[in-house]
Each structure stands twice: as structure tokens, then as C-alpha cells.
Design a protein around this motif. Sequence first.
Motif, mmCIF file in Angstrom:
data_model
loop_
_atom_site.group_PDB
_atom_site.id
_atom_site.type_symbol
_atom_site.label_atom_id
_atom_site.label_comp_id
_atom_site.label_asym_id
_atom_site.label_seq_id
_atom_site.Cartn_x
_atom_site.Cartn_y
_atom_site.Cartn_z
ATOM 1 N N SER A 110 2.387 5.105 -0.761
ATOM 2 C CA SER A 110 2.079 6.534 -0.789
ATOM 3 C C SER A 110 3.355 7.277 -1.148
ATOM 4 O O SER A 110 4.469 6.798 -0.909
ATOM 5 C CB SER A 110 1.594 7.035 0.583
ATOM 6 O OG SER A 110 0.442 6.344 1.001
ATOM 7 N N HIS A 157 4.629 11.607 -1.285
ATOM 8 C CA HIS A 157 4.268 13.014 -1.186
ATOM 9 C C HIS A 157 5.507 13.864 -1.452
ATOM 10 O O HIS A 157 6.388 13.983 -0.604
ATOM 11 C CB HIS A 157 3.672 13.325 0.198
ATOM 12 C CG HIS A 157 2.454 12.522 0.505
ATOM 13 N ND1 HIS A 157 1.240 12.726 -0.117
ATOM 14 C CD2 HIS A 157 2.271 11.454 1.336
ATOM 15 C CE1 HIS A 157 0.356 11.861 0.329
ATOM 16 N NE2 HIS A 157 0.952 11.065 1.207
ATOM 17 N N ASN A 173 2.544 13.297 -6.080
ATOM 18 C CA ASN A 173 1.807 13.286 -4.822
ATOM 19 C C ASN A 173 0.613 12.343 -4.936
ATOM 20 O O ASN A 173 -0.257 12.546 -5.781
ATOM 21 C CB ASN A 173 1.334 14.702 -4.486
ATOM 22 C CG ASN A 173 0.725 14.794 -3.105
ATOM 23 O OD1 ASN A 173 1.340 14.374 -2.130
ATOM 24 N ND2 ASN A 173 -0.478 15.342 -3.020
ATOM 25 N N PHE A 174 0.612 11.272 -4.140
ATOM 26 C CA PHE A 174 -0.562 10.414 -4.092
ATOM 27 C C PHE A 174 -0.647 9.723 -2.734
ATOM 28 O O PHE A 174 0.365 9.401 -2.113
ATOM 29 C CB PHE A 174 -0.566 9.379 -5.232
ATOM 30 C CG PHE A 174 0.663 8.503 -5.328
ATOM 31 C CD1 PHE A 174 0.792 7.346 -4.565
ATOM 32 C CD2 PHE A 174 1.689 8.832 -6.211
ATOM 33 C CE1 PHE A 174 1.910 6.534 -4.669
ATOM 34 C CE2 PHE A 174 2.812 8.023 -6.323
ATOM 35 C CZ PHE A 174 2.921 6.876 -5.546
ATOM 36 N N ASP A 175 -1.892 9.524 -2.292
ATOM 37 C CA ASP A 175 -2.136 8.791 -1.054
ATOM 38 C C ASP A 175 -2.153 7.297 -1.359
ATOM 39 O O ASP A 175 -1.887 6.870 -2.473
ATOM 40 C CB ASP A 175 -3.450 9.258 -0.429
ATOM 41 C CG ASP A 175 -3.308 10.624 0.229
ATOM 42 O OD1 ASP A 175 -2.275 10.855 0.878
ATOM 43 O OD2 ASP A 175 -4.231 11.454 0.064
ATOM 44 N N ARG A 176 -2.502 6.507 -0.386
ATOM 45 C CA ARG A 176 -2.375 5.054 -0.421
ATOM 46 C C ARG A 176 -2.996 4.449 -1.687
ATOM 47 O O ARG A 176 -4.144 4.708 -2.007
ATOM 48 C CB ARG A 176 -3.045 4.454 0.817
ATOM 49 C CG ARG A 176 -2.436 4.934 2.137
ATOM 50 C CD ARG A 176 -3.191 4.420 3.349
ATOM 51 N NE ARG A 176 -4.590 4.826 3.324
ATOM 52 C CZ ARG A 176 -5.621 3.977 3.462
ATOM 53 N NH1 ARG A 176 -5.407 2.677 3.608
ATOM 54 N NH2 ARG A 176 -6.848 4.427 3.433
ATOM 55 N N GLU A 193 0.868 -1.167 0.000
ATOM 56 C CA GLU A 193 0.000 0.000 0.000
ATOM 57 C C GLU A 193 0.913 1.228 0.000
ATOM 58 O O GLU A 193 1.423 1.643 1.029
ATOM 59 C CB GLU A 193 -0.912 -0.017 1.223
ATOM 60 C CG GLU A 193 -2.053 0.985 1.156
ATOM 61 C CD GLU A 193 -3.045 0.748 2.275
ATOM 62 O OE1 GLU A 193 -3.998 -0.038 2.084
ATOM 63 O OE2 GLU A 193 -2.857 1.339 3.364
#
Length: 278
Positions: free
Chosen positions: A154, A156, A161-164, A152
Motif C-alpha cells: 500500500s 498513501h 495513492n493506492f490500497d493493498r 501486499e
Amino acid sequence: MDFGVGYFPTHNAMAPGELARLVEQRGHAAVFFAEHTHIPASRETPYQDGHRELPQRYWHTYDLFVALTAAAAATSRLRIGSGICLVIERDPIITAKEVASIDQLSGGRFEFGVGAGWNREEMRNHGTDPRVRMSVLRERVEAMRAIWSQDEASYHGKYVNFDRIWSWPKPVQQPAPPVLVGGTGPGVLDRVLTFGDAWFPNYEEGIFERIRELRARAERPVGVQVLSAPADPAVLRRLHDAGVQRASRWIPSGPRSVVERALDEWEQAIAEFAGEGP
């Protein structure tokens, strides 16, 4: 030291799968395919010293990962790689998926040569400001490493930039396929030491001093491969003595007869380096 070839896989020359099969049959260790999505017709950025015309092969290549898939399917032992992948012109999540897919389909034979390229209009057409291209390159490689190694992931950064996220398959080679950092500019060794597994320069006389500098600065194992090596046994000896793991030579895009003549010349130099020639 082992040996490989570089090739522009153009639609009007020996096909990438056929080329890769021939290279494997002739005993080479690796093949690297060039990448350009396009060449801007304005031709504002000069090619090399500005006195030579840009060869048409630069805008006639197949898509890099399509060519690599053909090479993977046609071979069983050959290392296949990008020489180089213009990461600053690619979405990192999609590229991470493509790299992992090629590594899976090839059984863990992929080597990821990366760089920022030289054509500033080409970069701009992909939405990348040439002034920040090296920072973009670093962040995109770091983000891809996270995707390959984490269930999973992530990331930043300033430009990525990306979340899980979930993304499979993962590469066979863990935590990542070898990342070979191309280039010979003033900051390239910093980039190798920051996010690369090896330096992957084109051959030029000054690389020997810089290889020594890289070894002195590295606090972890860092490899060196050389692209565009000349068919010169004396140069191959110097590369070997400098600890270069692989020397590769560009061969021309063309029909099988043209490719085989170029391979003959390259293999003759290798044989003489190895003490097998006249």
C-alpha cells in the motif's frame, strides 16, 4: 572503479541488443539507455544553454523497457540500466512491474537510474506539473519500493495513492534493484539521501566537492556513479580517487562502425588511466 557506456537506442542506429552484446564482449561493466517518450514540437524549454539544437536522437529512441529487454536477452554478465528513467512521466504501478520483470529476466542485473528530466512541456503532456515534479518523483519511487518488497503493498501520499495490491514478479535484487538518482540541481543530494542508493550525475567539475558533501551527510552507505565521463585519463583518476564506483560515457547512436570508434576512444582513455597505454 569499473566502466560503462550510455546510449540512445534509436531505431536508425545499432540495435540495443547488438550494442549491449558488443559492450559486454569488450569488457565493460554496464550499459545505460536514455529515455524520452517524445519531444514536444513547440521546443519551448531550451536545450542545455539554449544555443544548441536538440539532437534528433531525443525523439527517435525505442521504448526504454523494450530496449532493456533486448539488452538483457543478448547478454549474460552486463549490468543494464536506465540512464535515466523519467519516473514523473510514468505510472508507478506499471513501472514497478516493468522494473521487476527486467530484473527477473536478466537474472538480477538491472540498475534503476531515475530522474525528473528537464523538458517541462514533456512533463505536462504526461499530466505532471513541473512545479511539483520532485515530490512526484519521490512518492513514485517510494511506492515502487513498497511494491517490490512487500507481498501486499500500500502507499498513501499526495500524488500516489493506492490500497493493498498484489504484484509479481518481485525483483531478484531485494529489497530493490539499485536506485540511482540522477541530476546535479541544488536539491539532488537531499533526494539521494531520501530515496536513493547512489548519486548518478552527469560529469561536471563541481561534482567532486558535492561528492565530499554527500559522504559527510550520509548516515548509510551511498554510492556514486558518473554518467557522461570524458575520455580523459586524468579525470578518470580524479573520479577513482573520489570513490566513484563506475564511470560511464555516452557514445553516439549510429552504425557499428561509429559505435566501435567511440568505444576505441573510451577504452584508450581507460587503458591510460590503468597504466596500460603509452
